[in-house]
Design a protein around this motif. Structure first.
Motif, mmCIF file in Angstrom:
data_model
loop_
_atom_site.group_PDB
_atom_site.id
_atom_site.type_symbol
_atom_site.label_atom_id
_atom_site.label_comp_id
_atom_site.label_asym_id
_atom_site.label_seq_id
_atom_site.Cartn_x
_atom_site.Cartn_y
_atom_site.Cartn_z
ATOM 1 N N GLU A 1 2.833 10.488 -9.403
ATOM 2 C CA GLU A 1 2.323 10.041 -11.297
ATOM 3 C C GLU A 1 1.593 11.441 -11.388
ATOM 4 O OE1 GLU A 1 -1.366 8.111 -13.290
ATOM 5 O OE2 GLU A 1 0.057 6.359 -12.339
ATOM 6 N N VAL A 2 1.030 11.594 -9.674
ATOM 7 C CA VAL A 2 0.259 12.977 -10.147
ATOM 8 C C VAL A 2 1.469 14.116 -9.561
ATOM 9 C CG1 VAL A 2 -1.135 14.449 -8.042
ATOM 10 C CG2 VAL A 2 -1.927 12.437 -8.284
ATOM 11 N N ARG A 3 2.268 14.268 -9.351
ATOM 12 C CA ARG A 3 3.543 15.503 -9.272
ATOM 13 C C ARG A 3 3.780 15.159 -10.970
ATOM 14 N NH1 ARG A 3 5.532 12.639 -5.009
ATOM 15 N NH2 ARG A 3 7.340 11.631 -6.164
ATOM 16 N N ASP A 4 3.978 14.444 -11.517
ATOM 17 C CA ASP A 4 4.452 14.495 -12.810
ATOM 18 C C ASP A 4 3.190 14.677 -13.865
ATOM 19 O OD1 ASP A 4 5.887 13.653 -15.449
ATOM 20 O OD2 ASP A 4 4.333 12.401 -15.563
ATOM 21 N N ASP B 1 0.659 -1.222 -0.208
ATOM 22 C CA ASP B 1 0.166 -0.100 0.164
ATOM 23 C C ASP B 1 0.958 1.434 0.302
ATOM 24 O OD1 ASP B 1 -2.059 -1.451 -0.007
ATOM 25 O OD2 ASP B 1 -3.157 -1.036 1.638
ATOM 26 N N ASP B 2 2.395 0.771 0.725
ATOM 27 C CA ASP B 2 3.015 2.573 0.918
ATOM 28 C C ASP B 2 3.777 3.002 -0.360
ATOM 29 O OD1 ASP B 2 2.256 2.935 3.247
ATOM 30 O OD2 ASP B 2 3.849 1.830 4.243
ATOM 31 N N GLY B 3 3.823 1.298 -1.157
ATOM 32 C CA GLY B 3 4.578 1.766 -1.840
ATOM 33 C C GLY B 3 3.523 2.126 -3.135
ATOM 34 N N GLU B 4 2.260 1.178 -3.230
ATOM 35 C CA GLU B 4 1.144 2.125 -4.454
ATOM 36 C C GLU B 4 1.210 3.275 -4.059
ATOM 37 O OE1 GLU B 4 -1.863 1.951 -7.425
ATOM 38 O OE2 GLU B 4 0.219 1.004 -7.087
ATOM 39 N N LEU B 5 0.821 4.391 -2.832
ATOM 40 C CA LEU B 5 0.728 5.750 -2.632
ATOM 41 C C LEU B 5 1.961 6.300 -3.220
ATOM 42 C CD1 LEU B 5 -1.053 7.716 -1.218
ATOM 43 C CD2 LEU B 5 0.323 6.852 1.668
ATOM 44 N N GLU B 6 3.178 5.985 -2.897
ATOM 45 C CA GLU B 6 4.382 6.525 -3.138
ATOM 46 C C GLU B 6 4.281 6.708 -4.901
ATOM 47 O OE1 GLU B 6 6.721 9.608 -3.601
ATOM 48 O OE2 GLU B 6 6.107 8.651 -1.259
ATOM 49 N N ARG B 7 3.713 5.667 -5.708
ATOM 50 C CA ARG B 7 3.562 5.440 -6.958
ATOM 51 C C ARG B 7 1.965 6.375 -7.431
ATOM 52 N NH1 ARG B 7 0.784 4.614 -10.949
ATOM 53 N NH2 ARG B 7 -1.194 2.944 -9.724
#
Length: 56
Positions: free
Chosen positions: A21-24, A11-17
C-alpha cells in the motif's frame, strides 16, 4: 501450525500488505503532478475551462 505460528504468519501478511500500500501511494504521489501538468497543457492548447465550478 501452532497458534503462535499462525499469528506470526498473519503479521507477516499484514506487514507485506501495508508495504504494498505504501509503494502504491508513493507511486500515485509521484504521478499526480505530471497528470495536473498535462491537464493544464491540454486546457491551454484547446482553450478549455479549468473545470472548477464558477464562483458566484
Amino acid at each position: 501450525m501452532s497458534t503462535a505460528g499462525r499469528a506470526a504468519a498473519d503479521d507477516d501478511g499484514e506487514l507485506e500488505r501495508l508495504r504494498a500500500e505504501v509503494r502504491d501511494l508513493r507511486a500515485r504521489a509521484r504521478v499526480r503532478p505530471l497528470i495536473s501538468q498535462a491537464q493544464g497543457i491540454v486546457r491551454e492548447r484547446y482553450a478549455l475551462p479549468d473545470g472548477r465550478a464558477p464562483s458566484r
